[in-house]
Scaffold this motif. Structure first.
Motif, PDB file in Angstrom:
ATOM      1  N   ASN A 199       0.841  -1.199   0.000  1.00 17.05           N
ATOM      2  CA  ASN A 199       0.000   0.000   0.000  1.00 17.05           C
ATOM      3  C   ASN A 199       0.876   1.249   0.000  1.00 17.05           C
ATOM      4  O   ASN A 199       1.837   1.335   0.773  1.00 17.05           O
ATOM      5  CB  ASN A 199      -0.894   0.015   1.244  1.00 17.05           C
ATOM      6  CG  ASN A 199      -1.883  -1.127   1.275  1.00 17.05           C
ATOM      7  OD1 ASN A 199      -2.980  -1.026   0.756  1.00 17.05           O
ATOM      8  ND2 ASN A 199      -1.489  -2.237   1.895  1.00 17.05           N
ATOM      9  N   ASN A 200       0.521   2.204  -0.828  1.00 18.55           N
ATOM     10  CA  ASN A 200       1.286   3.443  -0.929  1.00 18.55           C
ATOM     11  C   ASN A 200       0.474   4.616  -0.396  1.00 18.55           C
ATOM     12  O   ASN A 200      -0.710   4.765  -0.710  1.00 18.55           O
ATOM     13  CB  ASN A 200       1.682   3.711  -2.378  1.00 18.55           C
ATOM     14  CG  ASN A 200       2.472   4.994  -2.520  1.00 18.55           C
ATOM     15  OD1 ASN A 200       1.900   6.050  -2.744  1.00 18.55           O
ATOM     16  ND2 ASN A 200       3.783   4.907  -2.377  1.00 18.55           N
ATOM     17  N   HIS A 201       1.134   5.469   0.393  1.00 18.10           N
ATOM     18  CA  HIS A 201       0.471   6.568   1.096  1.00 18.10           C
ATOM     19  C   HIS A 201       0.701   7.927   0.426  1.00 18.10           C
ATOM     20  O   HIS A 201       0.168   8.936   0.877  1.00 18.10           O
ATOM     21  CB  HIS A 201       1.003   6.608   2.537  1.00 18.10           C
ATOM     22  CG  HIS A 201       0.159   7.366   3.503  1.00 18.10           C
ATOM     23  ND1 HIS A 201      -1.081   6.932   3.928  1.00 18.10           N
ATOM     24  CD2 HIS A 201       0.371   8.554   4.140  1.00 18.10           C
ATOM     25  CE1 HIS A 201      -1.585   7.808   4.784  1.00 18.10           C
ATOM     26  NE2 HIS A 201      -0.735   8.802   4.928  1.00 18.10           N
ATOM     27  N   ASP A 202       1.482   7.960  -0.655  1.00 16.79           N
ATOM     28  CA  ASP A 202       1.871   9.248  -1.238  1.00 16.79           C
ATOM     29  C   ASP A 202       0.678  10.109  -1.633  1.00 16.79           C
ATOM     30  O   ASP A 202       0.729  11.339  -1.520  1.00 16.79           O
ATOM     31  CB  ASP A 202       2.757   9.029  -2.472  1.00 16.79           C
ATOM     32  CG  ASP A 202       4.164   8.583  -2.112  1.00 16.79           C
ATOM     33  OD1 ASP A 202       4.625   8.922  -1.006  1.00 16.79           O
ATOM     34  OD2 ASP A 202       4.792   7.878  -2.925  1.00 16.79           O
ATOM     35  N   THR A 203      -0.375   9.472  -2.149  1.00 20.25           N
ATOM     36  CA  THR A 203      -1.524  10.233  -2.649  1.00 20.25           C
ATOM     37  C   THR A 203      -2.611  10.417  -1.601  1.00 20.25           C
ATOM     38  O   THR A 203      -3.694  10.928  -1.917  1.00 20.25           O
ATOM     39  CB  THR A 203      -2.119   9.532  -3.880  1.00 20.25           C
ATOM     40  OG1 THR A 203      -2.347   8.141  -3.574  1.00 20.25           O
ATOM     41  CG2 THR A 203      -1.179   9.628  -5.061  1.00 20.25           C
ATOM     42  N   HIS A 204      -2.353  10.009  -0.364  1.00 22.86           N
ATOM     43  CA  HIS A 204      -3.369  10.125   0.684  1.00 22.86           C
ATOM     44  C   HIS A 204      -3.718  11.586   0.948  1.00 22.86           C
ATOM     45  O   HIS A 204      -2.902  12.497   0.758  1.00 22.86           O
ATOM     46  CB  HIS A 204      -2.881   9.457   1.972  1.00 22.86           C
ATOM     47  CG  HIS A 204      -3.918   9.391   3.046  1.00 22.86           C
ATOM     48  ND1 HIS A 204      -4.021  10.331   4.043  1.00 22.86           N
ATOM     49  CD2 HIS A 204      -4.915   8.497   3.266  1.00 22.86           C
ATOM     50  CE1 HIS A 204      -5.030  10.022   4.841  1.00 22.86           C
ATOM     51  NE2 HIS A 204      -5.591   8.913   4.394  1.00 22.86           N
ATOM     52  N   GLU A 205      -4.927  11.783   1.410  1.00 26.55           N
ATOM     53  CA  GLU A 205      -5.459  13.112   1.710  1.00 26.55           C
ATOM     54  C   GLU A 205      -4.524  13.947   2.578  1.00 26.55           C
ATOM     55  O   GLU A 205      -4.408  15.166   2.394  1.00 26.55           O
ATOM     56  CB  GLU A 205      -6.803  12.912   2.417  1.00 26.55           C
ATOM     57  CG  GLU A 205      -7.527  14.133   2.853  1.00 26.55           C
ATOM     58  CD  GLU A 205      -8.869  13.764   3.465  1.00 26.55           C
ATOM     59  OE1 GLU A 205      -9.843  14.473   3.190  1.00 26.55           O
ATOM     60  OE2 GLU A 205      -8.942  12.766   4.207  1.00 26.55           O
ATOM     61  N   SER A 206      -3.855  13.318   3.530  1.00 29.05           N
ATOM     62  CA  SER A 206      -2.995  14.060   4.452  1.00 29.05           C
ATOM     63  C   SER A 206      -1.866  14.785   3.727  1.00 29.05           C
ATOM     64  O   SER A 206      -1.330  15.773   4.237  1.00 29.05           O
ATOM     65  CB  SER A 206      -2.415  13.114   5.510  1.00 29.05           C
ATOM     66  OG  SER A 206      -1.731  12.035   4.898  1.00 29.05           O
TER      67      SER A 206
END
Length: 684
Positions: A199-206
């Motif tokens: 899972n990649n978090h780069d594009t997460h809302e935060s």
């Protein structure tokens, strides 16, 4: 400019020999990945050594499966889907040798609800896991059907790195062989097939919060295609440019994972999925039932050895309608395992994707009236939205490949309710500023006003879904068709969304919610009919609402009171009955009646009742009360009476609040700041 949603690929519909294909392994991809990261400003990786054709899994009789998952991004942020501002060369190259799905959906526009459907193969409203982070327990026989469990039983090594967020009360990692930031398929036994999720978090809302957007974007703000519901301001364009930058970073991560697979000699035996976990993330995408919130990019690559499991040639586009409920049965089809009858999705890849005799798609459920199975793959995709973090709402809908239908079961609320996370984005603050100052166009203002009971969009010609056709007589047949399809899904899947969550324990007794909604004690047909009439804004239904408020069955009283709230002054004849509900045994009914009375002008009764509920220690009861206070325009003379209680909810860490995530504290904080400070909306 290409249509950013319903677009033809920048690649041809069928694969050609001159495309970069990943058949003989991804060595060429690894070299291109290194070159691209060198010249695009992405993180530089070491040059990968040539593999010399070694394949440690060459004798394996089942494929490995690798899922690469990005958070909070819609198809329009991926280059292969045609947006000129998108720069995702690694995903685009994977697509050139794989299959790109034009119509893939997460069903729900938010992570925990979408992931619970993905985990179980059962729609979240059918398990009771439809509210965001509700932590609803499931029967053991359903947990045994979660796809990681079935893959482990089939001999696969299962690794999850590392997001879970499955909406369950139990430790989520227990379904996997390994679930952590260190989880990796490299840890399996020699010769063991693997299923791995990264899972990649780069594009997460935060990544779009105001405090992390200090740098100038790489993407040119002038070239980003803004949706017509967003104001065209420098701030909004800069936000969109930053979001495309986040997708660049995510794409480089995808490239690194593919290069690693090749370096380890596993590419020729591994089927690769790339997809997003739901739409997002700029305002009116994540958390909303529109295309931008529920559509996800999906690319599936088959190496040559497993090409016979693919329904189309490399480089093809699929127009099939697929959703997360279809992913677990598809996994089992790809590895040759039977598909549980409890699954509500169906396989769209592998030998079980079509019935071998009829050639028709496998069928996920039965119409409760006719007993006939749905023809999945052709039927509309089921969509659902309920409580989003601290704000209650309820929507159901379908998408049939051309039209989107949405049924709003709380039309007295606007889409633009205050939710803490999205309001930390500069884009949301900017949109609110433009609307509050009176500068917004009609299309930009709809988000901030109460919802219509029904919405219908011809997404094929209106990709941003801003022209609601529900009131257009020319589309009456289509409206009726999709309204009925939505109702059919709700009934067939035994939708639990019509039960307020503060009633779960009292109604279910010792059963799980999953078990209760499948008994005759749950009068779903009646509740669906009542809820549809209650939210239609039709005063002719008031006698039915008054009758419902006298029912012994508590959810009926809730919907009767909510219907009066929706009608506003047209419900004046129901005022005596609403007053009796202020003493109801359930806080959700009390709150609906109190808010309805407030709308009818009896604010003294409304505030007294809501103030009483604020003394509760139960999270869901507090949430109903603070939601009502946030919705009502509470006169200043009542503020002092309420502030002490709201401040205790918001700031007293020693106060006991029994519930999963204590989201009531966020809305209480919002109300305290709104009533005591000059800035609005409050950002904290």
């Amino acid at each position: 400019m290409r249509n950013p949603i319903n677009t033809q690929s920048c690649l041809p519909e069928r694969g050609r020999a001159d495309h970069i294909k990943l058949r003989a392994g991804l060595m060429l991809f690894a070299v291109l990945f290194f070159a691209d990261t060198m010249f695009s400003g992405c993180t530089r990786l070491a040059v990968l050594p040539e593999n010399s054709g070694r394949d440690p899994d060459r004798n394996q009789d089942r494929p490995n499966i690798l899922w690469l998952v990005s958070e909070d991004n819609s198809p329009e942020t991926i280059g292969v889907y045609g947006n000129p501002a998108a720069h995702t060369p690694h995903i685009d190259r994977l697509a050139s040798g794989g299959i790109v799905f034009r119509h893939a959906f997460s069903h729900s526009p938010v992570c925990a609800v979408a992931r619970s459907t993905l985990l179980s193969g059962i729609h979240s409203p059918s398990t009771g896991m439809h509210q965001m982070r509700s932590r609803i327990a499931q029967p053991p026989e359903i947990e045994d059907l979660f796809y990681p469990t079935l893959l482990r039983k089939a001999g696969y090594y299962t690794a999850n790195n590392s997001k879970t967020d499955y909406n369950l009360p139990t430790p989520h990692g227990r379904f996997w062989d390994e679930s952590s930031d260190d989880a990796h398929y490299k840890n399996r036994a020699e010769g063991q097939p693997f299923f791995a999720v990264f899972n990649n978090h780069d594009t997460h809302e935060s990544g779009m919060f105001l405090d992390v957007m200090s740098s100038e974007p790489v993407t040119d703000p002038a070239i980003v295609p803004l949706p017509p519901y967003h104001p065209d301001t420098p701030v909004m364009r800069r936000s969109w440019a930053h979001y495309f930058d986040r997708n660049r970073d995510m794409d480089s991560w995808v490239g690194g994972k593919l290069a690693e697979l090749e370096e380890l000699g596993l590419a020729e035996n591994t089927i690769i999925f790339y997809y997003g976990d739901h739409g997002g993330v700029l305002p009116r995408s994540k958390r909303f039932l529109y295309h931008t919130g529920t559509a996800v990019p999906l690319v599936v690559y088959f190496p040559e050895r497993w090409q016979h499991l693919a329904p189309l040639e490399p480089g093809s586009w699929s127009d099939e309608l697929v959703g997360f409920a279809d992913f677990p049965p598809t996994l089992l089809s790809l590895i040759g395992e039977p598909i549980p009858e409890q699954y509500q999705g169906r396989a769209f890849l592998g030998p079980q994707a079509k019935d071998p005799e009829s050639g028709k798609y496998s069928e996920p459920g039965k119409d409760p009236e006719s007993g006939k199975h749905f023809e999945s793959g052709k039927d509309p995709v089921f969509l659902y939205r309920d409580r989003m973090v601290q704000q209650y709402d309820m929507q159901r809908g379908v998408f049939d490949g051309e039209y989107r239908y949405i049924r709003n079961f709380m039309p007295h609320r606007p889409n633009g309710q205050y939710i803490h996370f999205p309001f930390r984005m500069q884009a949301m603050q900017e949109w609110y500023r433009v609307w509050a100052s009176g500068e917004a166009t009609p299309k930009q203002s709809v988000f901030w006003v109460p919802q219509p009971p029904e919405e219908l969009y011809h997404t094929a010609s209106d990709p941003w879904e801003v022209r609601n056709l529900a009131g257009n007589p020319a589309y009456a047949n289509k409206l009726g068709e999709l309204r009925e399809a939505t109702r059919r899904y709700m009934l067939s899947y035994r939708d639990a969304g019509f039960i307020p969550d503060d009633m779960h324990q009292a109604l279910t007794g010792g059963m799980t919610l999953y078990e209760y909604i499948r008994t005759d004690a749950y009068p779903l047909d009646y509740l669906v009919d009542l809820a549809e009439k209650a939210t239609s804004r039709n005063p002719e239904h008031l006698p039915m609402l008054i009758w419902a408020m006298q029912e012994d069955y508590a959810p009926a009283r809730f919907w009767g009171a909510l219907g009066c709230l929706v009608l506003g002054y047209d419900a004046m004849a129901a005022k005596p009955r609403l007053i009796t509900l202020l003493d109801d045994e359930f806080a959700s009914v009390q709150v609906m009646a109190a808010e309805a009375l407030g709308r009818l002008g009896d604010m003294d009764l409304a505030i007294a009742a809501l103030s009483n509920v604020l003394d509760s220690e139960l999270e869901n009861e507090l949430l109903y009360a603070v939601n009502a206070l946030a919705s009502l325009d509470v006169p200043a003379k009542y503020h002092d009476e309420l502030l002490a209680k709201l401040q205790r909810i918001a700031y007293d860490e020693e106060r006991v609040i029994r519930g999963s995530f204590q989201y009531s504290r966020r809305t209480a904080t919002y109300l305290v700041m709104k009533w005591t400070e000059d800035t609005y909306p409050p950002i904290y």
